[in-house]
Design an enzyme around this catalytic site. Sequence first.
Site, PDB file in Angstrom:
ATOM      1  N   LYS A 179       7.373  -6.381  77.852  1.00 45.07           N
ATOM      2  CA  LYS A 179       8.584  -5.804  78.416  1.00 45.07           C
ATOM      3  C   LYS A 179       9.461  -5.221  77.319  1.00 45.07           C
ATOM      4  O   LYS A 179       9.382  -5.660  76.166  1.00 45.07           O
ATOM      5  CB  LYS A 179       9.393  -6.909  79.125  1.00 45.07           C
ATOM      6  CG  LYS A 179       8.814  -7.398  80.429  1.00 45.07           C
ATOM      7  CD  LYS A 179       9.708  -8.472  81.022  1.00 45.07           C
ATOM      8  CE  LYS A 179       9.144  -9.016  82.323  1.00 45.07           C
ATOM      9  NZ  LYS A 179       9.089  -8.033  83.412  1.00 45.07           N
ATOM     10  N   ARG A 210       2.063 -13.029  90.575  1.00 43.52           N
ATOM     11  CA  ARG A 210       1.073 -13.049  91.662  1.00 43.52           C
ATOM     12  C   ARG A 210      -0.204 -13.751  91.224  1.00 43.52           C
ATOM     13  O   ARG A 210      -0.927 -14.303  92.057  1.00 43.52           O
ATOM     14  CB  ARG A 210       0.827 -11.611  92.146  1.00 43.52           C
ATOM     15  CG  ARG A 210       0.336 -10.673  91.081  1.00 43.52           C
ATOM     16  CD  ARG A 210       0.495  -9.210  91.462  1.00 43.52           C
ATOM     17  NE  ARG A 210       1.849  -8.700  91.227  1.00 43.52           N
ATOM     18  CZ  ARG A 210       2.235  -7.470  91.487  1.00 43.52           C
ATOM     19  NH1 ARG A 210       1.402  -6.600  92.024  1.00 43.52           N
ATOM     20  NH2 ARG A 210       3.474  -7.085  91.233  1.00 43.52           N
TER      21      ARG A 210
HETATM   22  N1  BES Z   1       9.367 -11.508  86.671  1.00 46.42           N
HETATM   23  C1  BES Z   1       9.099 -10.133  86.863  1.00 46.42           C
HETATM   24  C2  BES Z   1       9.906  -9.540  88.002  1.00 46.42           C
HETATM   25  C3  BES Z   1      11.338  -9.237  87.700  1.00 46.42           C
HETATM   26  C4  BES Z   1      11.685  -8.190  86.880  1.00 46.42           C
HETATM   27  C5  BES Z   1      12.326  -9.965  88.293  1.00 46.42           C
HETATM   28  C6  BES Z   1      13.020  -7.913  86.647  1.00 46.42           C
HETATM   29  C7  BES Z   1      13.660  -9.669  88.087  1.00 46.42           C
HETATM   30  C8  BES Z   1      14.004  -8.645  87.242  1.00 46.42           C
HETATM   31  C9  BES Z   1       7.629  -9.926  87.204  1.00 46.42           C
HETATM   32  O1  BES Z   1       6.741 -10.793  86.606  1.00 46.42           O
HETATM   33  C10 BES Z   1       7.271  -8.556  86.729  1.00 46.42           C
HETATM   34  O2  BES Z   1       7.296  -8.324  85.564  1.00 46.42           O
HETATM   35  N2  BES Z   1       6.941  -7.680  87.659  1.00 46.42           N
HETATM   36  C11 BES Z   1       6.610  -6.341  87.346  1.00 46.42           C
HETATM   37  C12 BES Z   1       5.443  -5.927  88.182  1.00 46.42           C
HETATM   38  C13 BES Z   1       4.846  -4.613  87.771  1.00 46.42           C
HETATM   39  C14 BES Z   1       4.156  -4.752  86.438  1.00 46.42           C
HETATM   40  C15 BES Z   1       3.863  -4.186  88.826  1.00 46.42           C
HETATM   41  C16 BES Z   1       7.832  -5.483  87.641  1.00 46.42           C
HETATM   42  O3  BES Z   1       8.516  -5.721  88.628  1.00 46.42           O
HETATM   43  O4  BES Z   1       8.114  -4.592  86.849  1.00 46.42           O
HETATM   44 MN    MN Z   2       6.150 -10.142  84.660  1.00 48.96          MN
END
Ligand code: BES
Ligand code: MN
Length: 503
Positions: free
Chosen positions: A267, A341
Amino acid sequence: MDFELKSLSHQQAARLPVDALLVLVPDGADVSGTADAALVNLIREANRRGDLEPGVGKALSCYRPQDIKASWVVLVRSGDGSASAVRKAVLAGMALLKQPGVKKLGLLLSLLDQDALAVRVAIMACADATYCFTTTKPSAKARTISQVVLGVSDATAARTEFAAGKAQVTGVELAKEWANRPANHATPSMLADAARKLGRKPGIRTEVLGPKEVAALGMGAFIAVAQGSAEPLRFIVMHYSGAAKTSAPVVLVGKGITFDTGGISIKPAAEMDEMKFDMGGAASVLGTFAALAELQPAINVVGLIPSCENMPDGLAVKPGDVVTSMSGQTIEVLNTDAEGRLILCDALTYAARFKPRSVIDIATLTGACVIALGAVRSGLFSARNELAQALGQAGDQSLDLCWRMPLDDEYAEGLKSNFADMGNVAGRAGGAITAAKFLQKFTADLPWAHLDIAGTAWKSGTAKGATGRPVPLLLQYLINEAGVATKAPARAAKATVKAARQK
Ligand code: BES
Ligand code: MN
Ligand code: ZN
């Protein structure tokens, strides 16, 4: 914070030995009394002079008013007395009264028409307004109000709401505590210890599985996420037994990523600290169990928490790696940041063994859900109308709102992979829904629902901190289900048969 429930007329409230008195003033409150009516006199005067402005949450602070024992009285408008108005009013009043001199507080609800119904929401608002996280900031000003006396017209009539409110506060505060802890103070092992501690409470039993046991179960997707971290994974299994052994349990599955860097699909640095909240689902399961232990409703509940860190490392899972889930389905890990997931799918497969009445997973799953629904409502996904309705209703009842999202099969198109049974991502469009579609592939015939709490589990900015959501919704759902199970077993059984037929 201790709560006490008392039958109190406004005359009795005026004589209450407390440091401060918060008086909820509904629109059209009867302020006609004169003799021995210091409080209504005060309200009438304030109304007459226009000193208590109209509008829910508008407050008037009074110091040493005549013939009232408390030296500080705050009048606050509570509109039509609805749950949301009461919440707003109490939050506004408490913002004023949150002072070191106020240790014992009176909170008078008895001017409201339906004061019994206001009890739960008033207790929760009191706790929310004064909550303070001190675990890693001992210098923070901890809560100073230690006792709240709730005055209602009939304490007996308000007893169940009072008990539910107190249990809800216990649950929300435990969830906040764990979600707020930084990742180095809330590792998977520490979450497991917290669950073990809850396991000492009446009706609760906790088991904790480690990497070996999880490998033996074949949870290849969960293991893939955990393999990049020095912290060993934990799979926490909790049981709350409040009903006969034969009564099918509700299973709650909470995402327990104690820190989400994104892994190799790392990230950006900005706001990455907030990914300590990525175990908000797990925290809500712990909180709900704490509430169950206190309230002892007649229901069986299983809590499952897959917990690990998502880290980049020489051993970490790589984009393109194919892993085999416990269900036997293979998954191409196209993006290691879609890790929630991956840990949830194996926990959902595990959930089937309990032959559950329903399975609800709770997860800070997608940024897309934050875009779709913001911080007001959690995303609710379920193919079962009855379950979706029950959860929606529990949310409305507890002021912990959710909104149903679609699950059309067309949304699963993008999950197709040339190298595995499915990929773990499906592009940016409809990201919250495609994530839910992924999970659905592991719920076969289960009466399953998914709550995406990415937008609701915590607040960002200067008010950064966990909300304890959706503990209120979950607890309300379980209370409602327990009511069905105890009061009308025949109806509950019929409903299950009907639901099975509809499948
Ligand atoms: N924990 C995150 C989701 C999230 C992101 C919650 C920002 C709250 C704020 C999750 O694990 C994630 O990174 N999801 C990705 C999925 C994507 C790679 C398909 C996302 O939402 O960007
Ligand atoms: Mn994630
Ligand atoms: Zn995550």
